[in-house]
Design a protein around this motif. Structure first.
Motif, PDB file in Angstrom:
ATOM      1  N   GLN A 241       0.693  -1.234   0.017  1.00 23.91           N
ATOM      2  CA  GLN A 241      -0.026  -0.133   0.051  1.00 23.91           C
ATOM      3  C   GLN A 241       0.753   1.582  -0.211  1.00 23.91           C
ATOM      4  O   GLN A 241       0.425   2.265   0.170  1.00 23.91           O
ATOM      5  N   GLU A 242       1.973   1.100  -0.283  1.00 25.69           N
ATOM      6  CA  GLU A 242       2.988   2.279   0.162  1.00 25.69           C
ATOM      7  C   GLU A 242       4.215   2.279  -0.724  1.00 25.69           C
ATOM      8  O   GLU A 242       4.882   1.176  -0.960  1.00 25.69           O
ATOM      9  N   ASP A 243       4.677   3.394  -1.301  1.00 30.62           N
ATOM     10  CA  ASP A 243       5.766   3.499  -2.011  1.00 30.62           C
ATOM     11  C   ASP A 243       6.533   4.701  -1.826  1.00 30.62           C
ATOM     12  O   ASP A 243       5.926   5.789  -1.736  1.00 30.62           O
ATOM     13  N   VAL A 244       7.863   4.879  -2.382  1.00 26.83           N
ATOM     14  CA  VAL A 244       8.532   6.330  -2.423  1.00 26.83           C
ATOM     15  C   VAL A 244       9.190   6.203  -3.579  1.00 26.83           C
ATOM     16  O   VAL A 244      10.006   5.367  -4.247  1.00 26.83           O
ATOM     17  N   ARG A 263       3.598   7.812  -1.537  1.00 28.15           N
ATOM     18  CA  ARG A 263       2.213   7.581  -1.756  1.00 28.15           C
ATOM     19  C   ARG A 263       2.113   6.495  -0.720  1.00 28.15           C
ATOM     20  O   ARG A 263       2.553   5.709  -0.654  1.00 28.15           O
ATOM     21  N   ARG A 264       0.912   6.723   0.009  1.00 30.15           N
ATOM     22  CA  ARG A 264       0.161   5.663   0.780  1.00 30.15           C
ATOM     23  C   ARG A 264      -1.247   5.496   0.568  1.00 30.15           C
ATOM     24  O   ARG A 264      -2.079   6.378   0.792  1.00 30.15           O
ATOM     25  N   ARG A 265      -1.876   4.320   0.425  1.00 27.49           N
ATOM     26  CA  ARG A 265      -3.127   4.242   0.104  1.00 27.49           C
ATOM     27  C   ARG A 265      -3.695   3.448   1.441  1.00 27.49           C
ATOM     28  O   ARG A 265      -3.145   2.512   1.886  1.00 27.49           O
ATOM     29  N   VAL A 272      -0.504  11.644  -0.930  1.00 29.03           N
ATOM     30  CA  VAL A 272       0.441  11.756  -1.657  1.00 29.03           C
ATOM     31  C   VAL A 272       1.199  12.986  -1.427  1.00 29.03           C
ATOM     32  O   VAL A 272       0.668  14.216  -0.974  1.00 29.03           O
ATOM     33  N   SER A 273       2.546  12.973  -1.214  1.00 27.00           N
ATOM     34  CA  SER A 273       3.343  13.898  -0.585  1.00 27.00           C
ATOM     35  C   SER A 273       4.564  14.178  -1.523  1.00 27.00           C
ATOM     36  O   SER A 273       5.144  13.008  -1.932  1.00 27.00           O
ATOM     37  N   GLN A 274       4.870  15.456  -1.969  1.00 32.01           N
ATOM     38  CA  GLN A 274       5.906  15.646  -2.951  1.00 32.01           C
ATOM     39  C   GLN A 274       6.675  16.715  -2.198  1.00 32.01           C
ATOM     40  O   GLN A 274       6.342  17.535  -1.590  1.00 32.01           O
ATOM     41  N   GLU A 294      -6.712  12.499   1.519  1.00 34.79           N
ATOM     42  CA  GLU A 294      -8.307  12.483   2.157  1.00 34.79           C
ATOM     43  C   GLU A 294      -8.921  11.171   2.581  1.00 34.79           C
ATOM     44  O   GLU A 294      -8.248  10.253   1.788  1.00 34.79           O
ATOM     45  N   PHE A 295      -9.627  11.206   3.482  1.00 39.19           N
ATOM     46  CA  PHE A 295     -10.191  10.335   4.043  1.00 39.19           C
ATOM     47  C   PHE A 295     -11.689  10.190   4.237  1.00 39.19           C
ATOM     48  O   PHE A 295     -12.230  11.143   4.691  1.00 39.19           O
TER      49      PHE A 295
END
Length: 731
Positions: A241-244, A263-265, A272-274, A294-295
């Protein structure tokens, strides 16, 4: 290399499937169900002739041989099963149809060693996406499949040319199913039969692996501010669920820039963070962050945030983070986007915005916060407020006995500054409205409301440092509409006079109340029939006024047009309305809006505002889109006089864009943003695009005359090559 990876893995899967599909025992009759070796799954063997030589212990099937099992079908002219040796040979137009849609072809295939070893000659594969792979020979041993002299391409082959537009040729391709890897040895990328790239060895995950960490394709660039640059992204999977993605960008003039994306789902949302950071040639640390999430908490509530911040005003523009430079447009450009061509403009504000929102059928609740950062030189960020919290509540009741509805609104707001006045505000409004349709067809909507606002002010610049003030605002309004409808010749006409009369107590805007949220006021067709045209609560339209106008609409098959023109009259003089708003005088400026459309060929929208005294132009905004194959043309014109700009010079600009599909695969686009007052272009650009079933290329050029301190846009040129199913390379 995604599709090449998929093709090699598909060949391996096909060899395994051929082994699994072979029967262990053959019967001397057509259409017999048998059992595959080492499995309990039944397989159906059909042929024109099936013979079992019991002396040699060999089963032979001839003539339209078909073996089916678990949705997989093997076709051949001849099949021989040597039971003693455990060897199966299928020959003559061998084809294997996979349940997923792939089709495998071979001249002959031999399976032995308890089906763990297989050899095939002249293999061809048609994948479900119509890509193709061919190999002179293939061999399978256990979990390893090896292909000799393999060629892969998703391109169609022209009748007069056997070469596809591009293809990958490798002396050897090895698929290790245990490690889920595919290895290429001595591989070439050929374009139009010409080798353009070579690598002695590379590998990547097979199709069973959806994501895997590794280095992505590099990107190259050159610009006035940074000089030459190269980016080499590294993608790392942290969890399913997560990558960078970490991207070092080396520049010849400003050193190294580190860029990252995370990114994390989650089960109910995503983030999403940049961001980026660098130490420039002046030894200053510069950075930016751009994050959002958003949740969905349940069926009523959802929460989220956006966070935008930069170290200084020009960092985003100088380092290329300021705009979405995605050239799109035209027929045949689907690989690179859809819609109008152009570079999307620079950002002037950065916003940090957390929020919590609840929404039901009749109620709305929100709690929000805002922190702003201006990227404009003339604005001091210390004077911008931190808005926290801003809470709002709205509710609309069911109809009461009189047929009306009660409207309830409440809000709480707190603004804090480093330099300037701090404001806290509580506001509540109760209203009632009752839409009515008279027997004559007239429509009446009376509205009554009562609003109360309370303020607490700190750090005032006047004789006192703080103050508490408030007001009560009663308001009444009545809207009247009288639509006339007629139909003739397949067209429907609607003429509708509209009058809205509103009354509010005078002097409901005491000078002690600061204006924080009602600074932007301009009369136009969208707010002509609003009871209160101010964008916020700090200012209220006061006195008695009448808004009146005439609406007309025309509609038919694939055609529509509409027009609205109107004006506002106030019974009392007022200094409340700023110069340039169009509401300064008792008779306001005249506003109008006109729209028209003909299917997908014409889209026209025009807004205008005329001075009440001499009908001179004060504001004009024209947008037109014309599409007649193979040409598409967009035009945007805007004129703003000096009054509307608050005393600044008048502005008159034209944006034009044309796109021509010169063939089903080639598109040419050009655009220009032109300053009509100075007689000079602000931005000019062009694009050339090509796309077919396997390849796309997009070349772009832009000349931007924007300058801001240490940022100078200048000219830029880009080329992007898209090898479909394989990847993209860009400059």
């Amino acid at each position: 290399m995604a599709a090449a990876r998929k093709a090699a893995a598909a060949v391996a899967a096909g060899l395994l499937a051929l082994a699994a599909a072979m029967p262990a025992q053959a019967q001397e009759e057509e259409g017999t169900a048998v059992t595959a070796p080492s499995t309990d799954r039944p397989a159906l063997l059909q042929a024109e002739e099936i013979v079992h030589d019991r002396v040699a212990d060999v089963v032979t099937a001839r003539g339209r041989v078909e073996v089916s099992q678990d949705g997989r079908v093997l076709l051949a002219d001849r099949l021989t099963y040597r039971l003693r040796e455990g060897e199966i040979v299928a020959s003559g137009h061998v084809a294997l149809v996979e349940p997923t849609g792939e089709v495998f072809f071979a001249d002959e295939i031999t399976l032995s060693d308890d089906m763990r070893r297989g050899v095939a000659s002249r293999i061809g594969v048609l994948l479900e996406d119509n890509a193709r792979i061919a190999a002179a020979r293939g061999e399978r041993l256990g979990d390893v499949t090896r292909l000799d002299r393999a060629v892969y391409s998703p391109c169609d082959v022209c009748a007069d040319d056997e070469r596809p537009l591009w293809r990958i040729k490798a002396l050897e391709v090895v698929h290790d199913r245990e490690r889920h890897n595919i290895y290429y040895h001595n591989a070439w990328l050929e374009v139009l039969g010409i080798p353009v790239a070579y690598t002695p060895w590379f590998s990547h995950p097979d199709p069973t692996i959806e994501r895997r960490s590794g280095v992505l394709a590099p990107a190259f660039g050159r610009g006035t501010d940074l000089g030459s640059s190269v980016q080499v992204p590294y993608y790392h999977v942290l969890s399913p669920q997560e990558d960078v993605t970490l991207t070092p960008m080396a520049t010849s003039r400003e050193g190294l820039v580190m860029i990252g994306e995370h990114r994390r789902r989650f089960g109910n949302g995503l983030t999403v963070s940049q961001g980026s950071i660098t130490r420039d040639s002046d030894d200053d640390v510069r950075w930016h962050i751009d994050a959002e999430g958003e949740f969905h908490l349940d069926d009523v509530w959802f929460a989220g945030y956006e966070a935008e911040r930069a170290s200084d005003d020009t960092y985003l523009r100088r380092y290329g983070f300021h705009s979405d430079r995605s050239w799109v447009g035209g027929q045949g450009a689907g690989a690179v986007g859809q819609g109008p061509v152009g570079f999307h403009g620079d950002r002037s504000w950065l916003t940090t915005h957390p929020y919590l929102v609840g929404l039901t059928r009749r109620s709305y609740v929100s709690v929000e916060g805002f922190a702003l950062q201006s990227l404009r030189q003339e604005i001091d960020n210390d004077t911008l407020p931190l808005v926290l919290p801003w809470a709002q509540y709205s509710h609309v009741t069911e109809r009461d006995r009189l047929g009306g509805r009660w409207l309830i609104d409440a809000s709480a707001l707190a603004l804090t500054r480093i330099e300037g006045t701090d404001t806290q505000r509580l506001s509540a409004r109760v209203g009632w409205e009752r839409p009515m349709a008279l027997a004559s067809g007239q429509l009446l909507t009376p509205t009554l409301s009562l609003r109360g606002d309370g303020y607490r002010l700190n750090d005032l610049t006047g004789p006192q440092d703080s103050d508490v003030t408030g007001r009560i605002v009663p308001e009444a309004a009545l809207e009247w509409r009288y639509p006339f409808v007629s139909s003739a010749g397949g067209l429907q006409h609607v003429v509708e006079p509209i009058v809205l009369a509103a009354a509010t107590l005078s002097d409901v805007n005491p000078g002690a109340i600061p204006n924080e949220d009602s600074l932007d006021l301009a009369l136009d067709a969208s707010n002509l029939f609003s009871v209160d045209r101010f964008t916020g609560l700090d200012r209220v339209e006061e006195g008695t006024r009448i808004n009146y106008g005439l609406s007309y609409s025309l509609g038919g098959k694939d055609f529509h047009a509409s027009a609205l023109v109107g004006q506002v009259y106030r019974f009392e003089e007022s200094t409340l309305y700023p110069q340039g708003s169009g509401l300064e005088d008792r008779f306001s400026d005249v506003v109008g809006q006109f729209t028209a459309g003909i299917g997908r060929h014409l889209d026209l929208n025009y807004r205008v505002r005329l001075d009440n005294d001499d009908m001179s132009m004060r504001f004009s905004d024209l947008g037109a889109g014309i599409s007649v194959d193979p040409v598409r043309f967009n035009l945007d014109y805007i004129y703003v006089d000096e009054m509307r700009q608050g005393g600044l010079e008048e502005r008159q600009e034209l944006y034009a864009e044309a796109s021509v599909a010169v063939s089903p695969r080639w598109t040419v686009t050009a655009f220009s943003r032109y300053d009509l007052d100075n007689g000079s272009p602000l931005v000019t650009g062009a694009a050339l695009g090509y796309e077919d079933e396997c390849f796309a290329i997009l070349a772009t050029w832009e000349n931007n005359r924007t300058q801001d301190r240490d940022f100078s846009a200048g000219q830029s040129f880009g080329v992007r090559f898209v090898f479909k199913t394989l990847g993209a390379v860009g400059l």
